[in-house]
Design a protein around this motif. Structure first.
Motif, mmCIF file in Angstrom:
data_model
loop_
_atom_site.group_PDB
_atom_site.id
_atom_site.type_symbol
_atom_site.label_atom_id
_atom_site.label_comp_id
_atom_site.label_asym_id
_atom_site.label_seq_id
_atom_site.Cartn_x
_atom_site.Cartn_y
_atom_site.Cartn_z
ATOM 1 N N SER A 41 0.946 -1.384 0.038
ATOM 2 C CA SER A 41 -0.014 -0.091 -0.073
ATOM 3 C C SER A 41 0.952 1.284 0.026
ATOM 4 N N ARG A 42 2.155 1.388 0.421
ATOM 5 C CA ARG A 42 2.801 2.397 0.462
ATOM 6 C C ARG A 42 4.173 2.324 -0.458
ATOM 7 N N ALA A 43 4.136 1.431 -1.500
ATOM 8 C CA ALA A 43 4.939 1.122 -2.281
ATOM 9 C C ALA A 43 5.655 2.451 -3.050
ATOM 10 N N ALA A 44 4.863 3.352 -3.295
ATOM 11 C CA ALA A 44 5.506 4.745 -3.849
ATOM 12 C C ALA A 44 6.401 5.509 -2.747
ATOM 13 N N ALA A 45 5.991 5.322 -1.594
ATOM 14 C CA ALA A 45 6.791 6.102 -0.595
ATOM 15 C C ALA A 45 8.070 5.445 -0.218
ATOM 16 N N VAL A 46 7.859 3.980 -0.171
ATOM 17 C CA VAL A 46 8.989 3.179 0.209
ATOM 18 C C VAL A 46 10.276 3.471 -0.729
ATOM 19 N N GLN A 47 9.873 3.752 -1.916
ATOM 20 C CA GLN A 47 11.004 3.989 -3.007
ATOM 21 C C GLN A 47 11.328 5.514 -3.064
ATOM 22 N N ASP A 48 10.801 6.313 -2.272
ATOM 23 C CA ASP A 48 10.945 7.815 -2.333
ATOM 24 C C ASP A 48 12.197 8.091 -1.342
ATOM 25 N N PRO A 49 13.111 8.912 -1.811
ATOM 26 C CA PRO A 49 14.448 9.126 -1.286
ATOM 27 C C PRO A 49 14.143 9.943 0.243
ATOM 28 N N ASP A 50 12.847 10.830 0.266
ATOM 29 C CA ASP A 50 12.717 11.197 1.763
ATOM 30 C C ASP A 50 11.796 10.454 2.369
ATOM 31 N N ASP A 51 10.856 9.914 2.115
ATOM 32 C CA ASP A 51 9.850 9.067 2.830
ATOM 33 C C ASP A 51 10.232 7.593 3.080
ATOM 34 N N GLY A 52 11.115 7.111 2.055
ATOM 35 C CA GLY A 52 11.558 5.687 2.117
ATOM 36 C C GLY A 52 12.161 5.402 3.774
ATOM 37 N N PRO A 53 13.298 6.404 3.950
ATOM 38 C CA PRO A 53 13.915 5.910 5.247
ATOM 39 C C PRO A 53 12.860 6.061 6.536
ATOM 40 N N ILE A 54 11.802 6.990 6.444
ATOM 41 C CA ILE A 54 11.079 7.376 7.483
ATOM 42 C C ILE A 54 10.298 5.929 7.385
ATOM 43 N N PHE A 55 9.636 5.479 6.274
ATOM 44 C CA PHE A 55 8.945 4.062 6.539
ATOM 45 C C PHE A 55 9.536 3.102 7.170
ATOM 46 N N TRP A 56 10.850 2.693 6.726
ATOM 47 C CA TRP A 56 11.978 1.781 7.392
ATOM 48 C C TRP A 56 12.054 1.781 8.725
ATOM 49 N N LEU A 57 12.301 3.064 9.102
ATOM 50 C CA LEU A 57 12.585 3.261 10.556
ATOM 51 C C LEU A 57 11.366 3.011 11.314
ATOM 52 N N ALA A 58 10.288 3.895 11.123
ATOM 53 C CA ALA A 58 9.208 3.615 11.885
ATOM 54 C C ALA A 58 8.825 2.522 11.869
ATOM 55 N N LEU A 59 8.588 1.468 10.689
ATOM 56 C CA LEU A 59 8.055 0.044 10.908
ATOM 57 C C LEU A 59 9.182 -0.795 11.650
ATOM 58 N N ALA A 77 16.636 -1.339 8.404
ATOM 59 C CA ALA A 77 16.518 0.075 9.128
ATOM 60 C C ALA A 77 18.128 0.324 9.570
ATOM 61 N N ILE A 78 18.719 -0.831 9.651
ATOM 62 C CA ILE A 78 20.154 -0.509 10.162
ATOM 63 C C ILE A 78 21.046 -0.115 8.781
ATOM 64 N N ARG A 79 20.899 -0.537 7.783
ATOM 65 C CA ARG A 79 21.334 0.013 6.562
ATOM 66 C C ARG A 79 21.222 1.512 6.414
ATOM 67 N N ILE A 80 19.897 2.002 6.477
ATOM 68 C CA ILE A 80 19.421 3.478 6.381
ATOM 69 C C ILE A 80 20.213 4.060 7.702
ATOM 70 N N ILE A 81 20.506 3.778 8.548
ATOM 71 C CA ILE A 81 20.916 4.315 9.762
ATOM 72 C C ILE A 81 22.538 4.626 9.519
ATOM 73 N N ASP A 82 22.979 3.350 9.295
ATOM 74 C CA ASP A 82 24.512 3.539 9.021
ATOM 75 C C ASP A 82 24.769 4.307 7.709
ATOM 76 N N SER A 83 23.999 4.526 6.788
ATOM 77 C CA SER A 83 24.058 5.268 5.547
ATOM 78 C C SER A 83 23.982 6.590 5.655
ATOM 79 N N ASN A 84 23.010 7.198 6.524
ATOM 80 C CA ASN A 84 22.562 8.471 6.910
ATOM 81 C C ASN A 84 21.399 8.875 5.922
ATOM 82 N N ALA A 85 21.110 7.816 5.373
ATOM 83 C CA ALA A 85 19.881 8.077 4.366
ATOM 84 C C ALA A 85 18.796 8.744 4.813
ATOM 85 N N GLY A 86 18.283 9.654 4.012
ATOM 86 C CA GLY A 86 16.837 10.443 4.606
ATOM 87 C C GLY A 86 17.598 11.438 5.589
ATOM 88 N N LEU A 87 18.651 12.029 5.917
ATOM 89 C CA LEU A 87 19.017 12.709 7.017
ATOM 90 C C LEU A 87 19.080 14.110 6.570
#
Length: 117
Positions: A41-59, A77-87
């Motif tokens: 249901s959130r496929a587009a957001a998951v692919q979005d560079p701003d919303d994607g990291p928020i999705f994974w971290l919140a989930l 989530a660990i990958r996102i944190i380690d890469s500073n994605a969405g910061l």
């Protein structure tokens, strides 16, 4: 939608993901099925560079709290944190605060989960 804080759930979108996951669990859906539903249901957001990291971290944070953190969600989530994605959403002092929040979340996600609810 907006972010009002550097905490994980200081963002409308993060709160929506948390609330939807909890709602799905409350209907008797398994954590894996709830995750699949959200990913679909959130496929587009998951692919979005701003919303994607928020999705994974919140989930990931929500799944951990409910004792049902799936390995693939934890890894992403660990990958996102380690890469500073969405910061880039946070600037200046807020970025430093967000980094601290993400460091705490990383430690939490790698710690033993509470019992499943």
């Amino acid at each position: 939608m907006g972010a009002w804080s550097s905490v994980i759930f200081g963002d409308d979108f993060a709160c929506d993901i948390r609330d939807q996951f909890i709602e799905l669990l409350s209907t008797g859906v398994s954590p894996a099925e709830a995750t699949t539903t959200l990913l679909t249901s959130r496929a587009a957001a998951v692919q979005d560079p701003d919303d994607g990291p928020i999705f994974w971290l919140a989930l990931a944070a929500t799944q951990w709290k409910y004792g049902c953190l799936l390995p693939n969600i934890q890894a992403e989530a660990i990958r996102i944190i380690d890469s500073n994605a969405g910061l880039s959403r946070w600037e200046g002092r807020a970025a430093g605060t967000r980094r601290k929040v993400l460091g705490a979340l990383r430690a939490q996600l790698l710690s033993p989960q509470p019992p499943a609810r």
